[in-house]
Write an enzyme that holds these catalytic residues in place. Structure first.
Site, PDB file in Angstrom:
ATOM      1  CG  ASP A 130      -0.027   0.023   2.532  1.00 58.81           C
ATOM      2  OD1 ASP A 130       0.279   1.117   3.042  1.00 58.81           O
ATOM      3  OD2 ASP A 130       0.370  -1.070   2.994  1.00 58.81           O
TER       4      ASP A 130
ATOM      5  CG  ASP B 143       2.396   5.063   5.653  1.00 57.47           C
ATOM      6  OD1 ASP B 143       1.922   3.965   6.015  1.00 57.47           O
ATOM      7  OD2 ASP B 143       2.765   5.938   6.458  1.00 57.47           O
TER       8      ASP B 143
END
Length: 268
Positions: A202, A204
């Site tokens: 992902d 952040d």
């Protein structure tokens, strides 16, 4: 007796690796490791596997028995450690799905016991925290893998605020993680070669708009890449160099260590 030469420490979503193995419970001066260590043969090498969080993710990142884990691997004969982990991205140099071998570490943890040194003057040289031989084998195993960048390790178990995330990005750091410290330093204190391979799951919280990082998102992307990551690790293990003479071990030559390194000094 050496049961294994190489170890893989599995991260979030990575709880098994070897098809045919024997489990070895190991008692350590630091309590029990996260799980009994599985040992089998892969690419002609004796390989140990240890799930960092336990077989059912029993241990959150701030409560992993890091000292027991590394000591148990060294006691079984391990000299080289490959450490896959899930990370968030802090920079547009990486994107979800990327595999990265960082070359620097920033430790922002604060509740963990970071060393085996409990007395005396033993100061670990750690300017370059990862083994160049293990990092090189990982990089050579996948032409699309990215090399370089700093990984900041936060305490957890919560994810960062947007302000924290932006601060880390402003420092020029590339990846964010919760388990890379003190694992890397403990491996070096035990004279083992160690390097992580990070899967970006992902971006952040400070690196994107929206709701921020979500646990289910992290686990789902890691699981979707397990086959790819397992293949990379197998190829890297096959290409690992001889650890003898590596600075990850020889730093302690002539140093009076005040803690036990199990199994003797290993290849120096």
């Amino acid at each position: 007796m050496s049961f294994a030469e190489v170890a893989v420490i599995g991260g979030t979503g990575f709880y098994s690796f070897l098809d045919d193995y024997e489990e070895h419970p190991v008692e350590t001066p630091y309590g029990a490791p996260s799980a009994p260590v599985a040992v089998g043969t892969l690419a002609g090498r004796r390989v140990a596997f240890l799930p960092r969080h336990g077989p059912h993710h029993e241990h959150p990142p701030h409560a992993i028995p890091y000292r027991a884990n590394l000591w148990a691997l060294r006691a079984l004969g391990v000299r080289q450690v490959l450490a896959p982990c899930a990370v968030g991205g802090l920079s547009d140099a990486v994107a979800p799905g990327d595999l990265v071998v960082p070359d620097q570490l920033v430790d922002r943890t604060f509740r963990r016991v970071p060393s085996y040194v409990e007395r005396g003057a033993v100061h670990l040289p750690f300017a370059d925290p990862y083994c160049p031989g293990v990092s090189g084998a990982l990089a050579a195993a996948d032409p699309e893998l990215k090399v370089g960048g700093a990984m900041v390790v936060i305490e957890g178990p919560r994810f960062s605020t947007r302000a924290e995330s932006r601060h880390y990005a402003d420092q020029g750091w590339t990846l964010i993680n919760m388990t890379g410290a003190p694992e890397a330093a403990l491996a070096r204190e035990l004279r083992m070669c160690y390097a992580p391979v990070a899967l970006v799951t992902d971006m952040d919280a400070g690196a994107e708009v929206g709701d921020g990082v979500d646990q289910e998102e992290v686990v789902a992307l890691f699981r979707a890449n397990l086959e790819r990551l397992s293949g990379l690790l197998a190829r890297a293990i096959e290409g690992l160099p001889d650890p003898r003479g590596c600075g990850c071990s020889t730093w302690a030559d002539g140093v009076e260590l005040t803690y036990e390194v199990p199994g003797g000094i290993g290849p120096g």
